[in-house]
Design a protein around this motif. Structure first.
Motif, PDB file in Angstrom:
ATOM      1  N   LEU A 202      -0.605   4.318  -0.845  1.00 11.62           N
ATOM      2  CA  LEU A 202      -1.416   5.326  -0.293  1.00 11.62           C
ATOM      3  C   LEU A 202      -2.127   4.606   0.499  1.00 11.62           C
ATOM      4  O   LEU A 202      -3.100   3.819   0.335  1.00 11.62           O
ATOM      5  N   ARG A 203      -2.192   5.113   1.887  1.00 13.29           N
ATOM      6  CA  ARG A 203      -3.128   4.341   2.789  1.00 13.29           C
ATOM      7  C   ARG A 203      -4.053   5.606   3.475  1.00 13.29           C
ATOM      8  O   ARG A 203      -3.549   6.827   3.861  1.00 13.29           O
ATOM      9  N   LEU A 204      -5.409   5.651   3.244  1.00 11.49           N
ATOM     10  CA  LEU A 204      -6.136   6.584   3.862  1.00 11.49           C
ATOM     11  C   LEU A 204      -6.737   6.331   5.066  1.00 11.49           C
ATOM     12  O   LEU A 204      -7.215   7.250   5.645  1.00 11.49           O
TER      13      LEU A 204
ATOM     14  N   GLN B 286       0.827  -1.161  -0.018  1.00 17.12           N
ATOM     15  CA  GLN B 286      -0.003  -0.059   0.107  1.00 17.12           C
ATOM     16  C   GLN B 286       0.751   1.376   0.080  1.00 17.12           C
ATOM     17  O   GLN B 286       1.580   1.651   0.829  1.00 17.12           O
TER      18      GLN B 286
ATOM     19  N   VAL C  57      -5.469  14.561   1.864  1.00 17.40           N
ATOM     20  CA  VAL C  57      -4.117  13.749   1.277  1.00 17.40           C
ATOM     21  C   VAL C  57      -3.594  14.842   0.416  1.00 17.40           C
ATOM     22  O   VAL C  57      -2.261  15.298   0.247  1.00 17.40           O
ATOM     23  N   ALA C  58      -4.382  15.084  -0.746  1.00 22.27           N
ATOM     24  CA  ALA C  58      -3.876  15.967  -1.877  1.00 22.27           C
ATOM     25  C   ALA C  58      -3.267  17.315  -1.378  1.00 22.27           C
ATOM     26  O   ALA C  58      -2.279  18.084  -1.586  1.00 22.27           O
TER      27      ALA C  58
ATOM     28  N   PHE D 271       1.690  10.595   2.239  1.00 19.42           N
ATOM     29  CA  PHE D 271       0.904   9.725   1.420  1.00 19.42           C
ATOM     30  C   PHE D 271       0.666   8.173   2.359  1.00 19.42           C
ATOM     31  O   PHE D 271      -0.444   7.836   2.088  1.00 19.42           O
TER      32      PHE D 271
ATOM     33  N   LYS E 296     -10.803   7.065   8.607  1.00 20.87           N
ATOM     34  CA  LYS E 296     -10.378   7.515   7.082  1.00 20.87           C
ATOM     35  C   LYS E 296     -10.158   8.727   6.809  1.00 20.87           C
ATOM     36  O   LYS E 296     -11.115   9.648   7.000  1.00 20.87           O
ATOM     37  N   ARG E 297      -9.217   9.117   6.076  1.00 15.14           N
ATOM     38  CA  ARG E 297      -9.154  10.654   5.623  1.00 15.14           C
ATOM     39  C   ARG E 297      -9.345  10.605   4.054  1.00 15.14           C
ATOM     40  O   ARG E 297      -9.169   9.430   3.492  1.00 15.14           O
ATOM     41  N   SER E 298     -10.079  11.937   3.852  1.00 16.03           N
ATOM     42  CA  SER E 298     -10.406  11.970   2.406  1.00 16.03           C
ATOM     43  C   SER E 298      -9.166  12.116   1.375  1.00 16.03           C
ATOM     44  O   SER E 298      -8.000  12.606   2.002  1.00 16.03           O
ATOM     45  N   VAL E 299      -9.525  11.876   0.159  1.00 12.73           N
ATOM     46  CA  VAL E 299      -8.361  12.070  -0.786  1.00 12.73           C
ATOM     47  C   VAL E 299      -7.885  13.629  -0.748  1.00 12.73           C
ATOM     48  O   VAL E 299      -6.755  13.961  -1.110  1.00 12.73           O
ATOM     49  N   TRP E 300      -9.086  14.607  -0.538  1.00 16.05           N
ATOM     50  CA  TRP E 300      -8.887  15.979  -0.728  1.00 16.05           C
ATOM     51  C   TRP E 300      -7.924  16.258   0.402  1.00 16.05           C
ATOM     52  O   TRP E 300      -6.961  17.299   0.358  1.00 16.05           O
TER      53      TRP E 300
END
Length: 233
Positions: A57-59, A55, A76-77, A193, A70-74
């Motif tokens: 990218l671990r959310l 993995q 992380v970005a 990430f 769980k964190r959002s993709v936004w």
């Protein structure tokens, strides 16, 4: 040290250096920077393969038997994107001499080396709060893996930065420390990430501490390989 002694040291360092063409220098530095990036990515991928079942990218993850975050993709970005900007600033500070042929001032190197980790930490915490991402403690993830990962990713870029700079007749240890912080800042982006933990104790141990370790390593290596006496040897 008098200005005359400083001048003599700089002239001696310049005389000891070969004079390659600009094209050769640019090619050499480009190859070293590519090597730095590749070495960091390889270390990151190998670590992820061995530690987290491939993995990259671990959310999120299991905080406790009945608590999953769980964190959002936004998020992380945003955190990784901001860290990338700070890392670029750190590399610019470490590798470009500024307007003076003697390199950056002591104040610039000291303030920059201190502010880069502070900015990375503050950016991570602030945006985690804005996105309402719980900054709870993860008992099983105190930060040791992130500390190890940061050091593994950063060692290649640090050595490449030292090779790109080659010499620093004035303040070699401080220049080396700035390079260590820059290498750690680059590693921070990749670790952001991979790591979903945002608790302050974890960030301080696993994300900020390795930058301090790299600063010390860079100072030692800079004093050993960038100083005038190293060129004489």
């Amino acid at each position: 040290m008098t200005s005359e002694e400083l001048k003599e040291r700089v002239l001696a360092a310049v005389a000891a250096e070969p004079s390659p063409t600009r094209a050769a220098v640019n090619l050499r530095n480009t190859l070293l920077n590519i090597l730095a990036g590749v070495s960091g990515m390889v270390a990151f991928v190998i670590f992820a393969l061995l530690i987290s079942d491939s993995q990259l990218l671990r959310l999120g993850g299991q905080v406790s038997p009945h608590h999953y975050l769980k964190r959002s993709v936004w998020l992380v970005a945003t955190t990784a994107g901001g860290a990338l900007g700070v890392a670029a600033t750190a590399v610019w500070l470490a590798l470009w001499r500024g307007r003076s042929m003697l390199g950056r001032s002591r104040r610039s190197l000291l303030y920059g080396s201190a502010l880069i980790p502070t900015a990375l930490f503050a950016w991570k915490v602030i945006w985690s709060l804005i996105f309402a991402y719980p900054m709870v403690a993860w008992p099983e993830r105190p930060g040791l893996r992130c500390l190890s990962l940061t050091l593994l990713i950063a060692i290649g870029p640090l050595l490449a930065f030292l090779a790109v700079r080659r010499s620093a007749p004035v303040r070699p240890a401080l220049n080396g420390a700035a390079m260590g912080v820059a290498a750690g800042a680059c590693a921070w982006v990749a670790v952001d990430f991979w790591c979903p933990v945002a608790s302050v104790p974890h960030l301080l141990l696993g994300h900020v501490l390795p930058l301090c370790i790299l600063a010390v390593m860079g100072a030692v290596l800079g004093d050993a390989f960038l100083s005038i006496r190293s060129r004489r040897r």
